[in-house]
Design an enzyme around this catalytic site. Structure first.
Site, PDB file in Angstrom:
ATOM      1  N   ARG A  67      12.135   4.406  -3.334  1.00  0.00           N
ATOM      2  CA  ARG A  67      12.494   5.901  -3.088  1.00  0.00           C
ATOM      3  C   ARG A  67      12.656   6.347  -1.669  1.00  0.00           C
ATOM      4  NH1 ARG A  67       9.805   5.835  -7.786  1.00  0.00           N
ATOM      5  NH2 ARG A  67       7.731   6.067  -6.766  1.00  0.00           N
ATOM      6  N   GLU A 104      -6.052   0.165  -6.622  1.00  0.00           N
ATOM      7  CA  GLU A 104      -7.113   0.142  -7.566  1.00  0.00           C
ATOM      8  C   GLU A 104      -7.648  -0.968  -8.004  1.00  0.00           C
ATOM      9  OE1 GLU A 104      -5.926   3.103 -10.579  1.00  0.00           O
ATOM     10  OE2 GLU A 104      -8.154   3.167 -11.320  1.00  0.00           O
TER      11      GLU A 104
HETATM   12  P1  AMP Z   1      -0.153   5.452  -2.215  1.00  0.00           P
HETATM   13  O1  AMP Z   1      -0.045   3.936  -1.614  1.00  0.00           O
HETATM   14  O2  AMP Z   1      -1.022   5.540  -3.219  1.00  0.00           O
HETATM   15  O3  AMP Z   1       0.068   6.425  -1.249  1.00  0.00           O
HETATM   16  O4  AMP Z   1       1.460   5.376  -3.121  1.00  0.00           O
HETATM   17  C1  AMP Z   1       2.508   5.671  -2.615  1.00  0.00           C
HETATM   18  C2  AMP Z   1       3.486   5.050  -3.465  1.00  0.00           C
HETATM   19  O5  AMP Z   1       3.413   5.119  -4.988  1.00  0.00           O
HETATM   20  C3  AMP Z   1       4.934   5.686  -3.095  1.00  0.00           C
HETATM   21  O6  AMP Z   1       5.924   4.674  -2.745  1.00  0.00           O
HETATM   22  C4  AMP Z   1       5.121   6.416  -4.353  1.00  0.00           C
HETATM   23  O7  AMP Z   1       6.472   6.551  -4.410  1.00  0.00           O
HETATM   24  C5  AMP Z   1       4.425   5.890  -5.352  1.00  0.00           C
HETATM   25  N1  AMP Z   1       3.643   6.803  -6.097  1.00  0.00           N
HETATM   26  C6  AMP Z   1       2.409   6.969  -6.213  1.00  0.00           C
HETATM   27  N2  AMP Z   1       1.645   8.051  -6.912  1.00  0.00           N
HETATM   28  C7  AMP Z   1       2.975   8.567  -7.520  1.00  0.00           C
HETATM   29  C8  AMP Z   1       3.169   9.623  -8.336  1.00  0.00           C
HETATM   30  N3  AMP Z   1       2.109  10.579  -8.964  1.00  0.00           N
HETATM   31  N4  AMP Z   1       4.334  10.003  -8.626  1.00  0.00           N
HETATM   32  C9  AMP Z   1       5.398   9.323  -8.130  1.00  0.00           C
HETATM   33  N5  AMP Z   1       5.338   8.124  -7.252  1.00  0.00           N
HETATM   34  C10 AMP Z   1       4.011   7.859  -7.079  1.00  0.00           C
END
Ligand code: AMP
Length: 186
Positions: A67, A104
């Site tokens: 995205r 996780e």
């Molecule tokens: P993180 O590495 O945990 O910061 O996760 C970020 C990535 O996961 C991004 O590319 C987001 O598009 C996706 N992502 C994580 N959590 C969500 C959520 N609750 N809703 C939509 N996309 C998420």
């Protein structure tokens, strides 16, 4: 509009749909497809990002798979600079540099082309290329920190990491080397 007022922020936030229990129980998925097909909210967002970053004198925008490609490539085009994809492992065809990050359960890996920001990460003047990293959402920050580290590894300068939406309770913004900017925070 380099800063958005509360009403403008609400227009953008309300255009993002919440999908409970996707992709697994307990997660509220933030669905930005409803922002993309809402021309008023999408234009408000892109106008804001264009105004904010016009004065940064950036050389490239790097967008995170997948995205981040949408917001990043439109912003790059508006600013008249190049766009670089940071991809999940195994998708880029040329020589890559990779960075693992923990999930996780287990690991994931992102990659970037070694010459994405010019030879040794430098633009034609010989200076380090100035890069903005962008993604739709920051949760734990693991993906974006790995991407930030890739930009550093190929020799460029990540000046800021930008997210449309930050899930602040996960404290993902801690531990970045560069500045972090979120358009919306919940
Ligand atoms: P993180 O590495 O945990 O910061 O996760 C970020 C990535 O996961 C991004 O590319 C987001 O598009 C996706 N992502 C994580 N959590 C969500 C959520 N609750 N809703 C939509 N996309 C998420």
């Amino acid at each position: 509009m380099s800063t958005l007022n509360q009403n403008e922020k609400e227009i953008i936030l309300e255009s993002i749909r919440n999908i409970p229990d996707f992709p697994k129980p307990g997660i509220i998925f933030k669905d930005i497809s409803t922002l993309l097909n809402n021309p008023k909210a999408f234009k408000l967002l892109m106008d804001h990002l264009e105004e904010r970053y016009r004065s940064y004198n950036l050389d490239y925008i790097a967008g995170i798979d997948a995205r981040g490609f949408i917001f990043g490539s439109i912003l790059a085009d508006r600013l008249g600079i190049g766009f670089v994809p940071v991809r999940k492992k195994g998708k880029l065809p040329y020589t890559t540099v990779a960075e693992k990050y923990s999930l996780e359960y287990g690991f994931d890996e992102v990659e970037i082309h070694i010459d994405a920001f010019g030879e040794n990460g430098c633009c034609t003047t010989g200076e380090k290329s100035k890069v903005l990293l962008i993604d739709d959402l920051i949760a734990t920050g693991g993906t974006a920190k790995a991407a930030e580290s890739l930009i550093d590894k190929v020799g460029a300068d990540c000046v800021e990491c930008c997210f449309i939406l930050e899930l602040a309770f996960l404290k993902g913004r801690e531990g970045f080397k560069s500045d972090v900017y979120s358009v919306l925070t919940i």
